[in-house]
Design an enzyme around this catalytic site. Structure first.
Site, PDB file in Angstrom:
ATOM      1  N   ILE A   1      12.472  -5.367  33.872  1.00 29.71           N
ATOM      2  CA  ILE A   1      12.273  -6.531  34.752  1.00 29.71           C
ATOM      3  C   ILE A   1      13.353  -7.584  34.496  1.00 29.71           C
ATOM      4  O   ILE A   1      13.840  -8.232  35.420  1.00 29.71           O
ATOM      5  CB  ILE A   1      10.848  -7.119  34.542  1.00 29.71           C
TER       6      ILE A   1
ATOM      7  N   GLY B   1      -7.004  -0.501   8.594  1.00 28.52           N
ATOM      8  CA  GLY B   1      -5.613  -0.919   8.798  1.00 28.52           C
ATOM      9  C   GLY B   1      -5.165  -0.640  10.220  1.00 28.52           C
ATOM     10  O   GLY B   1      -4.415  -1.416  10.817  1.00 28.52           O
TER      11      GLY B   1
ATOM     12  N   GLU C   1       0.935   3.900   9.681  1.00 22.88           N
ATOM     13  CA  GLU C   1      -0.531   3.961   9.483  1.00 22.88           C
ATOM     14  C   GLU C   1      -1.157   5.100  10.304  1.00 22.88           C
ATOM     15  O   GLU C   1      -2.275   4.980  10.808  1.00 22.88           O
ATOM     16  CB  GLU C   1      -1.183   2.595   9.718  1.00 22.88           C
ATOM     17  N   GLY C   2      -0.410   6.177  10.428  1.00 22.04           N
ATOM     18  CA  GLY C   2      -0.877   7.350  11.175  1.00 22.04           C
ATOM     19  C   GLY C   2      -0.215   7.406  12.534  1.00 22.04           C
ATOM     20  O   GLY C   2      -0.400   6.514  13.366  1.00 22.04           O
TER      21      GLY C   2
ATOM     22  N   PHE D   1       0.881  -1.175   0.000  1.00 20.53           N
ATOM     23  CA  PHE D   1       0.000   0.000   0.000  1.00 20.53           C
ATOM     24  C   PHE D   1       0.915   1.220   0.000  1.00 20.53           C
ATOM     25  O   PHE D   1       1.728   1.386   0.910  1.00 20.53           O
ATOM     26  CB  PHE D   1      -0.851  -0.064   1.271  1.00 20.53           C
TER      27      PHE D   1
ATOM     28  N   ARG E   1      13.481 -15.971  38.197  1.00 17.28           N
ATOM     29  CA  ARG E   1      14.677 -15.266  38.680  1.00 17.28           C
ATOM     30  C   ARG E   1      14.591 -15.000  40.189  1.00 17.28           C
ATOM     31  O   ARG E   1      13.568 -14.475  40.659  1.00 17.28           O
ATOM     32  CB  ARG E   1      14.791 -13.932  37.931  1.00 17.28           C
TER      33      ARG E   1
ATOM     34  N   SER F   1       2.721   6.989   1.499  1.00 18.39           N
ATOM     35  CA  SER F   1       3.761   7.888   2.022  1.00 18.39           C
ATOM     36  C   SER F   1       4.780   8.259   0.958  1.00 18.39           C
ATOM     37  O   SER F   1       5.147   7.446   0.104  1.00 18.39           O
ATOM     38  CB  SER F   1       4.511   7.228   3.177  1.00 18.39           C
TER      39      SER F   1
HETATM   40  N1  COS Z   1     -13.051   8.167   5.672  1.00 22.24           N
HETATM   41  C1  COS Z   1     -13.442   8.748   4.527  1.00 22.24           C
HETATM   42  N2  COS Z   1     -13.044   9.974   4.147  1.00 22.24           N
HETATM   43  C2  COS Z   1     -12.182  10.614   4.968  1.00 22.24           C
HETATM   44  C3  COS Z   1     -11.731  10.065   6.171  1.00 22.24           C
HETATM   45  C4  COS Z   1     -12.201   8.774   6.511  1.00 22.24           C
HETATM   46  N3  COS Z   1     -11.805   8.162   7.627  1.00 22.24           N
HETATM   47  N4  COS Z   1     -10.894  10.949   6.756  1.00 22.24           N
HETATM   48  C5  COS Z   1     -10.823  12.024   5.945  1.00 22.24           C
HETATM   49  N5  COS Z   1     -11.613  11.810   4.867  1.00 22.24           N
HETATM   50  C6  COS Z   1     -11.853  12.712   3.755  1.00 22.24           C
HETATM   51  C7  COS Z   1     -12.537  13.990   4.214  1.00 22.24           C
HETATM   52  O1  COS Z   1     -13.944  13.825   4.254  1.00 22.24           O
HETATM   53  C8  COS Z   1     -12.119  14.966   3.135  1.00 22.24           C
HETATM   54  O2  COS Z   1     -12.905  14.804   1.975  1.00 22.24           O
HETATM   55  P1  COS Z   1     -13.973  15.937   1.530  1.00 22.24           P
HETATM   56  O3  COS Z   1     -13.218  17.240   1.506  1.00 22.24           O
HETATM   57  O4  COS Z   1     -14.420  15.457   0.195  1.00 22.24           O
HETATM   58  O5  COS Z   1     -15.045  15.895   2.579  1.00 22.24           O
HETATM   59  C9  COS Z   1     -10.726  14.462   2.772  1.00 22.24           C
HETATM   60  O6  COS Z   1     -10.628  13.124   3.199  1.00 22.24           O
HETATM   61  C10 COS Z   1      -9.621  15.278   3.397  1.00 22.24           C
HETATM   62  O7  COS Z   1      -9.854  15.284   4.784  1.00 22.24           O
HETATM   63  P2  COS Z   1      -9.393  16.472   5.711  1.00 22.24           P
HETATM   64  O8  COS Z   1      -9.849  17.768   5.127  1.00 22.24           O
HETATM   65  O9  COS Z   1      -9.806  16.125   7.093  1.00 22.24           O
HETATM   66  O10 COS Z   1      -7.812  16.395   5.489  1.00 22.24           O
HETATM   67  P3  COS Z   1      -6.605  16.849   6.386  1.00 22.24           P
HETATM   68  O11 COS Z   1      -5.538  17.272   5.470  1.00 22.24           O
HETATM   69  O12 COS Z   1      -7.062  17.767   7.479  1.00 22.24           O
HETATM   70  O13 COS Z   1      -6.050  15.475   7.026  1.00 22.24           O
HETATM   71  C11 COS Z   1      -5.886  13.466   8.221  1.00 22.24           C
HETATM   72  C12 COS Z   1      -6.777  14.444   7.473  1.00 22.24           C
HETATM   73  C13 COS Z   1      -4.846  14.149   9.083  1.00 22.24           C
HETATM   74  C14 COS Z   1      -6.793  12.650   9.088  1.00 22.24           C
HETATM   75  C15 COS Z   1      -5.208  12.568   7.151  1.00 22.24           C
HETATM   76  O14 COS Z   1      -4.355  13.331   6.329  1.00 22.24           O
HETATM   77  C16 COS Z   1      -4.430  11.418   7.721  1.00 22.24           C
HETATM   78  O15 COS Z   1      -5.012  10.415   8.146  1.00 22.24           O
HETATM   79  N6  COS Z   1      -3.093  11.502   7.715  1.00 22.24           N
HETATM   80  C17 COS Z   1      -2.247  10.418   8.111  1.00 22.24           C
HETATM   81  C18 COS Z   1      -1.962   9.547   6.958  1.00 22.24           C
HETATM   82  C19 COS Z   1      -1.299   8.286   7.373  1.00 22.24           C
HETATM   83  O16 COS Z   1      -1.852   7.486   8.088  1.00 22.24           O
HETATM   84  N7  COS Z   1      -0.074   8.120   6.867  1.00 22.24           N
HETATM   85  C20 COS Z   1       0.636   6.926   7.067  1.00 22.24           C
HETATM   86  C21 COS Z   1       0.742   6.279   5.745  1.00 22.24           C
HETATM   87  S1  COS Z   1       0.480   4.584   5.708  1.00 22.24           S
HETATM   88  S2  COS Z   1       2.044   3.812   6.600  1.00 22.24           S
END
Ligand code: COS
Length: 375
Positions: free
Chosen positions: A327, A232, A353-354, A113, A258, A116
């Site tokens: 420990i 995930g 994954e965030g 997937f 121990r 990033s």
């Molecule tokens: N399910 C469906 N849609 C989602 C959602 C979810 N769980 N979370 C956000 N969205 C949608 C929002 O609805 C928005 O769409 P619309 O504008 O059409 O309504 C869009 O995604 C953007 O969301 P938002 O405006 O909240 O974006 P932000 O830039 O504020 O960021 C976060 C949202 C921070 C939650 C997101 O960028 C995130 O999860 N970042 C981390 C990513 C991650 O996990 N990276 C690791 C990579 S994998 S190892």
């Protein structure tokens, strides 16, 4: 039965060689093949596509057991199950499922997937990878970073920007095959933990990806990534839970065996109270993980629950593994006793994954939405 099967598998197939694989950054190829044969790589996928047809609760039970022994194997399992197979099954079309999902769910091949990038981790909407529409294909260019199963995968779900002016609504998710021209697997990362899994950067130069490989409607890619990551995170929460409970099992055993000052160290309150705190937090994490899994199985919204489960379980994993090393004293600091590896493996659960900070953003937004709905 599922928990027992996963525990047996972890003891017999993953425990032997786990220290060497960690030392040498060696991918557990043989064990992954067996995981596929036993159905651990497509647990939640419909049997019609060669999956196990199980629920999320079964999946987290298996994830916990496998993670107790080998968190490298469990991240390979988690990415394939909850990001790749679930994403394809839920949002892919029938041809994509027949062509790719059937082979991914059986474990014949594994997937990756790819969200990033060097400059887009938490700020996932800032995708620099581009997928320019060329009629019947997209021209894919860019770099992805820190991709689990980076070299061992055959199929990659790649997020890329098609219409910059549309922001996140211009992002697509494309199914990329490893042998497509212009796709190069970059360097393997030398990591602190989960060293048995292969993490790579990926480079795409003018890769022609057929239009039929786009998942969902034009511009659905970011929503796809968010929805898929939400599930995930339940898998990673279960991984963190397994790392923590594995550390507790090892620490309890060691503390019983121990002896110091004439009795087992478990009889000293300083150690017994550590075990009590670890066990209590682990149980709380387990309930959060199970609640998130249950909500998903019930078809209810699980975004907040999965973020809470991941946030809490990953922090407990870090805390419990540090205590397990403590420990064990000097023995905890050497590789033979496994707890130092669990401590190193725990750290990534607060990042991938965030990050914990992103989970807090997701939770806070959900809490505030709920509050405004009541007001
Ligand atoms: N399910 C469906 N849609 C989602 C959602 C979810 N769980 N979370 C956000 N969205 C949608 C929002 O609805 C928005 O769409 P619309 O504008 O059409 O309504 C869009 O995604 C953007 O969301 P938002 O405006 O909240 O974006 P932000 O830039 O504020 O960021 C976060 C949202 C921070 C939650 C997101 O960028 C995130 O999860 N970042 C981390 C990513 C991650 O996990 N990276 C690791 C990579 S994998 S190892």
């Amino acid at each position: 039965m599922i928990r027992d099967a996963a525990r047996d598998f972890a003891q017999t197939e993953l425990l032997p060689g786990v220290i060497e694989r960690d030392n040498d950054q060696k991918f557990p190829a043989g064990a992954v093949k067996k995981m596929g044969e036993l159905g651990f790589l497509g647990m939640m996928t419909d049997p019609a596509y060669n999956g196990g047809g199980m629920d999320t609760l079964s999946y987290v039970l298996a994830m916990e057991e496998i993670s107790k022994i080998d968190a490298s194997a469990s991240v390979i399992m988690s990415v394939n199950n909850s990001l790749v197979c679930w994403g394809l099954e839920t949002y892919g079309n029938e041809e994509q499922k027949q062509k790719y999902l059937t082979r991914l769910a059986s474990g014949e091949i594994i997937g990756a997937f790819c969200l990033s990038e060097p400059e887009a981790g938490s700020d996932a909407t800032s995708q620099r990878t581009t997928a320019i529409d060329q009629g019947d294909y997209y021209l894919l260019n860019g770099t992805k970073n820190w991709i689990t199963n980076g070299n061992s995968a055959s199929i990659y779900l790649v997020m890329a920007q098609t219409h910059v002016s549309k922001g996140h609504r211009g992002i697509n998710c494309l199914i990329v095959e490893k042998d497509m021209d212009g796709f190069i697997v970059g360097k393997k990362e030398d990591k602190l933990g989960i060293r048995g899994s292969d993490t790579h950067s990926l480079m795409f130069t003018d890769v022609k990806v057929p239009k039929e490989n786009r998942i969902g409607e034009e511009g659905f890619g970011f929503k796809f990534a968010m929805k898929t990551l939400s599930g995930g995170r339940i898998g990673i929460a279960a991984q963190a839970l397994g790392i923590a409970s594995g550390a507790l099992e090892l620490a309890s055993k060691y503390a019983t065996e121990r002896k110091a000052f004439g009795k087992s160290i478990s009889q000293h309150q300083a150690i017994a109270f550590k075990l009590a705190d670890m066990a209590t937090k682990i149980e709380a994490a387990r309930l959060l993980v199970m609640k998130a899994a249950w909500l998903k199985d019930q078809g209810q919204n699980y975004d907040k629950a999965s973020a809470m489960a991941k946030l809490y379980a990953s922090e407990v994993a870090m805390e419990a593994t540090v205590e397990a090393v403590q420990i064990h004293g000097g023995y905890g600091f050497v590789k033979e006793y496994h707890v130092e590896r669990l401590m190193r493996d725990a750290k990534i659960t607060q990042i991938y994954e965030g990050t914990s900070e992103i989970q807090r953003i997701v939770i806070a937004r959900a809490v505030l939405d709920e509050a405004s709905a009541i007001a």
